[in-house]
Design a protein around this motif. Structure first.
Motif, PDB file in Angstrom:
ATOM      1  N   GLU A  73      -6.035 -23.740 -14.158  1.00 52.73           N
ATOM      2  CA  GLU A  73      -6.872 -22.736 -13.476  1.00 52.73           C
ATOM      3  C   GLU A  73      -8.332 -23.009 -13.786  1.00 52.73           C
ATOM      4  OE1 GLU A  73      -5.605 -20.617 -11.381  1.00 52.73           O
ATOM      5  OE2 GLU A  73      -3.523 -21.049 -11.836  1.00 52.73           O
TER       6      GLU A  73
ATOM      7  N   ARG B 210      -3.576 -12.859   0.977  1.00 51.00           N
ATOM      8  CA  ARG B 210      -4.058 -13.145  -0.374  1.00 51.00           C
ATOM      9  C   ARG B 210      -2.841 -13.352  -1.265  1.00 51.00           C
ATOM     10  NH1 ARG B 210      -6.844  -8.865  -4.615  1.00 51.00           N
ATOM     11  NH2 ARG B 210      -6.564 -10.220  -6.429  1.00 51.00           N
TER      12      ARG B 210
ATOM     13  N   GLN C 291      -1.335 -18.375   2.642  1.00 50.62           N
ATOM     14  CA  GLN C 291      -2.798 -18.296   2.701  1.00 50.62           C
ATOM     15  C   GLN C 291      -3.307 -18.672   4.087  1.00 50.62           C
ATOM     16  OE1 GLN C 291      -3.417 -20.794  -0.710  1.00 50.62           O
ATOM     17  NE2 GLN C 291      -3.587 -19.052  -2.111  1.00 50.62           N
TER      18      GLN C 291
ATOM     19  N   ARG D 216       1.155 -21.009 -12.172  1.00 51.87           N
ATOM     20  CA  ARG D 216       1.309 -21.979 -11.080  1.00 51.87           C
ATOM     21  C   ARG D 216       1.807 -23.294 -11.668  1.00 51.87           C
ATOM     22  NH1 ARG D 216      -3.869 -22.845  -8.425  1.00 51.87           N
ATOM     23  NH2 ARG D 216      -2.646 -23.622  -6.686  1.00 51.87           N
TER      24      ARG D 216
ATOM     25  N   GLY E   1      -1.888  -7.775  -0.400  1.00 49.40           N
ATOM     26  CA  GLY E   1      -1.780  -8.964  -1.227  1.00 49.40           C
ATOM     27  C   GLY E   1      -0.344  -9.268  -1.576  1.00 49.40           C
TER      28      GLY E   1
ATOM     29  N   GLN F 265      -8.053 -17.404 -14.975  1.00 50.62           N
ATOM     30  CA  GLN F 265      -6.957 -16.421 -14.902  1.00 50.62           C
ATOM     31  C   GLN F 265      -5.806 -16.843 -15.767  1.00 50.62           C
ATOM     32  OE1 GLN F 265      -6.062 -15.782 -10.771  1.00 50.62           O
ATOM     33  NE2 GLN F 265      -7.772 -14.423 -10.560  1.00 50.62           N
TER      34      GLN F 265
ATOM     35  N   ARG G  32      -5.331  -7.160 -11.238  1.00 48.43           N
ATOM     36  CA  ARG G  32      -5.802  -8.056 -10.184  1.00 48.43           C
ATOM     37  C   ARG G  32      -5.934  -7.370  -8.828  1.00 48.43           C
ATOM     38  NH1 ARG G  32      -3.388 -14.109 -11.222  1.00 48.43           N
ATOM     39  NH2 ARG G  32      -3.710 -14.135 -13.482  1.00 48.43           N
ATOM     40  N   PHE G  33      -5.101  -6.375  -8.577  1.00 47.25           N
ATOM     41  CA  PHE G  33      -5.084  -5.738  -7.254  1.00 47.25           C
ATOM     42  C   PHE G  33      -5.618  -4.302  -7.276  1.00 47.25           C
ATOM     43  CE2 PHE G  33      -1.998  -9.182  -6.749  1.00 47.25           C
ATOM     44  CZ  PHE G  33      -2.391  -9.699  -5.526  1.00 47.25           C
TER      45      PHE G  33
ATOM     46  N   ASP H 264      -1.729 -14.242  -5.164  1.00 51.93           N
ATOM     47  CA  ASP H 264      -2.212 -14.289  -6.534  1.00 51.93           C
ATOM     48  C   ASP H 264      -1.005 -14.524  -7.444  1.00 51.93           C
ATOM     49  OD1 ASP H 264      -4.009 -14.103  -8.648  1.00 51.93           O
ATOM     50  OD2 ASP H 264      -4.967 -12.317  -7.819  1.00 51.93           O
ATOM     51  N   SER H 265      -0.949 -15.697  -8.059  1.00 58.28           N
ATOM     52  CA  SER H 265       0.184 -16.070  -8.904  1.00 58.28           C
ATOM     53  C   SER H 265      -0.225 -16.056 -10.369  1.00 58.28           C
ATOM     54  CB  SER H 265       0.673 -17.471  -8.528  1.00 58.28           C
ATOM     55  OG  SER H 265       1.013 -17.519  -7.153  1.00 58.28           O
TER      56      SER H 265
ATOM     57  N   GLY I 108       1.705 -10.771  -4.890  1.00 60.16           N
ATOM     58  CA  GLY I 108       1.672 -11.148  -6.295  1.00 60.16           C
ATOM     59  C   GLY I 108       2.944 -11.896  -6.655  1.00 60.16           C
TER      60      GLY I 108
END
Length: 195
Positions: free
Chosen positions: A191, A171, A166, A177, A149, A195, A45-46, A173-174, A151
């Motif tokens: 989602e 950024r 946010q 959730r 970011g 993801q 993701r990163f 990114d989980s 994570g």
């Protein structure tokens, strides 16, 4: 992340409507294969963010952070919550409040491990109110580094942390959730982007 969602469903224990206990695979006993997959997913993701260091807070963030750092090929640093005889000068210090433990801690990172211009990826096990992530971001920014970011392994979306981070421009990114822990049941945020 299906593997993680399955673990939460089969091994997570709901303690009231605010706390999810995941000590059988994430923050007491750890599932190394799951940690490896978590590291791969955060790295995926990163990967385009030019990460130079991964930063976390002891102790539950260490396993997912080290696996992420290994996948990215960069160093991992953890902020200490406890005083150390060998770490008392040339440190960055921030105060953070733990929702789960209901206590404040001063977290510290040695100045020699963060440099101006570093691109930092913050990794943590849980996100509730965002206190730990904000504290780590303030440490990175004290060093002149930028936060590329944040994570999170498990985000409690019914608490304000993700929204506050946010809104502050980070950024987030989980991997999983959680919408609710009401009535002893884990409900996930669905989602829409696959993801």
């Amino acid at each position: 992340m299906k593997l993680l969602r399955d673990k939460v469903m089969t091994e997570g224990i709901v303690l009231g409507d605010q706390v999810l206990k995941v000590d059988s695979f994430l923050n007491h006993q750890m599932d190394p294969l799951l940690m490896k997959e978590i590291g791969r997913e955060f790295a995926r993701r990163f990967q385009a963010e030019g990460i130079t260091r991964v930063l976390t807070i002891e102790s539950s963030g260490i396993a997912p952070a080290i696996m992420t750092a290994m996948e990215l090929g960069v160093p991992m640093i953890f902020a200490r919550k406890h005083k150390s005889l060998t770490l008392k000068d040339n440190i960055y210090v921030e105060k953070v409040y733990s929702f789960t433990k209901r206590e404040s801690n001063e977290i510290t990172v040695s100045k020699k491990f963060l440099q101006e211009g570093d691109r930092i990826l913050i990794i943590d096990d849980f996100l509730a109110n965002g206190e730990a992530a904000f504290g780590l971001a303030r440490i990175a920014e004290q060093a002149g580094a930028s936060v590329a970011g944040i994570g999170i392994v498990i985000e409690k979306s019914f608490q304000p942390g993700a929204g506050l981070l946010q809104k502050a421009g980070y950024r987030v990114d989980s991997l999983v959730r959680i919408a609710s822990l009401e009535n002893g049941t884990v409900s996930f945020v669905e989602e829409v982007h696959g993801q």
